[in-house]
Design a protein around this motif. Structure first.
Motif, PDB file in Angstrom:
ATOM      1  N   GLN A 114      31.039  38.830  48.001  1.00  0.00           N
ATOM      2  CA  GLN A 114      30.331  38.388  46.807  1.00  0.00           C
ATOM      3  C   GLN A 114      31.229  38.462  45.577  1.00  0.00           C
ATOM      4  O   GLN A 114      31.207  37.567  44.723  1.00  0.00           O
ATOM      5  N   THR A 115      32.026  39.544  45.494  1.00  0.00           N
ATOM      6  CA  THR A 115      32.949  39.667  44.356  1.00  0.00           C
ATOM      7  C   THR A 115      33.956  38.527  44.341  1.00  0.00           C
ATOM      8  O   THR A 115      34.250  37.942  43.297  1.00  0.00           O
ATOM      9  N   LEU A 116      34.512  38.206  45.519  1.00  0.00           N
ATOM     10  CA  LEU A 116      35.461  37.100  45.601  1.00  0.00           C
ATOM     11  C   LEU A 116      34.797  35.782  45.254  1.00  0.00           C
ATOM     12  O   LEU A 116      35.391  34.926  44.584  1.00  0.00           O
ATOM     13  N   ALA A 117      33.550  35.570  45.693  1.00  0.00           N
ATOM     14  CA  ALA A 117      32.837  34.331  45.361  1.00  0.00           C
ATOM     15  C   ALA A 117      32.610  34.229  43.854  1.00  0.00           C
ATOM     16  O   ALA A 117      32.807  33.163  43.240  1.00  0.00           O
ATOM     17  N   ALA A 118      32.205  35.376  43.233  1.00  0.00           N
ATOM     18  CA  ALA A 118      32.006  35.360  41.783  1.00  0.00           C
ATOM     19  C   ALA A 118      33.315  35.104  41.045  1.00  0.00           C
ATOM     20  O   ALA A 118      33.363  34.353  40.058  1.00  0.00           O
ATOM     21  N   ALA A 119      34.408  35.722  41.557  1.00  0.00           N
ATOM     22  CA  ALA A 119      35.713  35.497  40.924  1.00  0.00           C
ATOM     23  C   ALA A 119      36.125  34.040  41.056  1.00  0.00           C
ATOM     24  O   ALA A 119      36.686  33.444  40.120  1.00  0.00           O
ATOM     25  N   ARG A 120      35.891  33.420  42.226  1.00  0.00           N
ATOM     26  CA  ARG A 120      36.240  32.008  42.399  1.00  0.00           C
ATOM     27  C   ARG A 120      35.407  31.126  41.469  1.00  0.00           C
ATOM     28  O   ARG A 120      35.923  30.171  40.857  1.00  0.00           O
ATOM     29  N   ASP A 121      34.085  31.432  41.348  1.00  0.00           N
ATOM     30  CA  ASP A 121      33.263  30.652  40.429  1.00  0.00           C
ATOM     31  C   ASP A 121      33.743  30.788  38.987  1.00  0.00           C
ATOM     32  O   ASP A 121      33.812  29.805  38.224  1.00  0.00           O
ATOM     33  N   THR A 122      34.078  32.033  38.585  1.00  0.00           N
ATOM     34  CA  THR A 122      34.580  32.256  37.227  1.00  0.00           C
ATOM     35  C   THR A 122      35.872  31.502  36.982  1.00  0.00           C
ATOM     36  O   THR A 122      36.073  30.876  35.934  1.00  0.00           O
ATOM     37  N   ALA A 123      36.791  31.574  37.961  1.00  0.00           N
ATOM     38  CA  ALA A 123      38.059  30.858  37.823  1.00  0.00           C
ATOM     39  C   ALA A 123      37.832  29.358  37.765  1.00  0.00           C
ATOM     40  O   ALA A 123      38.486  28.629  37.002  1.00  0.00           O
ATOM     41  N   ARG A 124      36.890  28.829  38.571  1.00  0.00           N
ATOM     42  CA  ARG A 124      36.587  27.409  38.545  1.00  0.00           C
ATOM     43  C   ARG A 124      36.017  26.989  37.193  1.00  0.00           C
ATOM     44  O   ARG A 124      36.401  25.952  36.628  1.00  0.00           O
TER      45      ARG A 124
END
Length: 378
Positions: A325-335
């Motif tokens: 979930q943390t990685l998914a949130a980080a990817r969304d933030t980066a996107r």
């Protein structure tokens, strides 16, 4: 069993036709041989048993270990080398050889050597035609003429030589052959027959004298020695050897039975002294103790270990979900950050104007009464 058993073994009379010498020799020989063979047979059986134990407990495991070690050291590295190094390198070299040698060789053969060969064959056929015409029109008539001339000269020389040879043969026949045949028939042959008859008589007399001398001095004494000394002694030795061999056979079999009985007695004694107490201790003491230890210690420890493992697996699963979930949130933030930077640097993307479509957009399906086509539209 052997047909020459004694009354002691079989409980019957000696075999028909055996003499007193055989009966007198058989029993002492068998007793002596039995006394000598029993220790040897027991030692032999002990060595056989020890060898089987060593083979089953030492040699066979060591052999299997050495076989596995030999495969691991010698076979598997070479198999891996062949499969992953030699075969790919061979395929690469084959392809390289085909590209560098096969293709140029085929091109050279097809476009260079084949035309040159056809031209050389055409030239050779022309030269052969010239030589054939020269042989048929020039050399053949000249050769026939030379052969005809040589045949005439040969016929003349043959006639002259035949006459000379006939004269020489007539002179040799009547000057040499006829006198030599008369001398052989009337002079040499009678003399040779007389000499041969005299020599034959002399040789026959000397041979008869030598024959009777050798017969009296050598043959008759040797025959008497063979008939009255060697044959009886040989028969006695044959009887003794046969009885000794049969005695060894009987003694070996009897010793085997004695050794088997001793081995069974020692095995029973070993079982009652060592195996049965150990089995009783294992069955009556160690098995209940093991069951109690398993029920009181091992089973609770296993359950505790399974509980700990289950908790650890759940913790790891929760940590993995959290990380995902943390990685998914980080990817969304980066996107989103990349989208904002792109909007700041290059402006907002142009919106696409909607186009009037011929098909209905909503969830309603097309019916016969609806006007959704271009022809029936109001």
């Amino acid at each position: 069993m052997d047909e020459h058993r004694t009354g002691l073994e079989k409980g019957a009379a000696p075999a028909q036709g055996e003499g007193c010498l055989v009966t007198a020799i058989r029993l002492p020989v068998r007793i002596v041989v039995l006394v000598l063979v029993v220790p040897v047979r027991m030692v032999w059986d002990a060595l056989v048993v020890a060898g089987r134990v060593v083979r089953d407990t030492v040699l066979r495991p060591v052999g299997r270990a050495l076989l596995w070690l030999g495969r691991a050291v010698f076979v598997w590295p070479f198999v891996a080398l062949w499969r992953w190094v030699v075969v790919p390198v061979g395929k690469a070299l084959g392809w390289l050889g085909y590209v560098l040698l096969g293709v140029p060789a085929v091109w050279l053969y097809r476009y260079v050597l084949t035309p040159l060969g056809h031209a050389a064959a055409w030239v050779c056929r022309g030269i052969g035609a010239v030589f054939a015409w020269l042989y048929a029109r020039v050399l053949t008539p000249v050769g026939h003429a030379v052969v005809w001339v040589l045949k005439g000269i040969g016929a003349v020389f043959a006639a002259l030589g035949g006459g000379a040879w006939a004269g020489v043969c007539w002179l040799v026949r009547y000057l040499v052959v006829v006198p030599a045949r008369w001398v052989y028939a009337w002079l040499l042959l009678p003399v040779a027959r007389g000499v041969a008859w005299a020599v034959g008589m002399l040789v026959t007399g000397v041979g008869v004298v030598l024959y009777w001398t050798a017969r009296v001095l050598f043959v008759l004494p040797a025959l008497a020695l063979w008939r009255w000394v060697l044959v009886p002694v040989g028969r006695v030795l044959a009887v003794v050897a046969r009885e000794v061999g049969e005695a060894f056979g009987h003694a070996w079999r009897i010793a085997g039975r004695i050794s088997r009985a001793v081995g069974r007695f020692l095995g029973t004694l070993f079982r009652w002294i060592f195996v049965e107490p150990v089995r009783w201790v294992y069955r009556s003491v160690l098995t209940p103790v093991g069951h109690a230890v398993r029920a009181a210690v091992l089973r609770p420890a296993a359950q505790a270990a399974r509980s700990v493992g289950r908790a650890v697996r759940q913790t790891l699963a929760a940590a993995r979900d959290t990380a995902r979930q943390t990685l998914a949130a980080a990817r969304d933030t980066a996107r989103q950050t990349r989208a904002e930077l792109r909007r700041v640097l290059f402006g907002a993307p142009r919106e696409v104007e909607p186009v009037d479509r011929r098909e209905p957009v909503g969830r309603d399906t097309r019916t016969l009464g609806s006007s959704t086509t271009a022809l029936t539209k109001d």
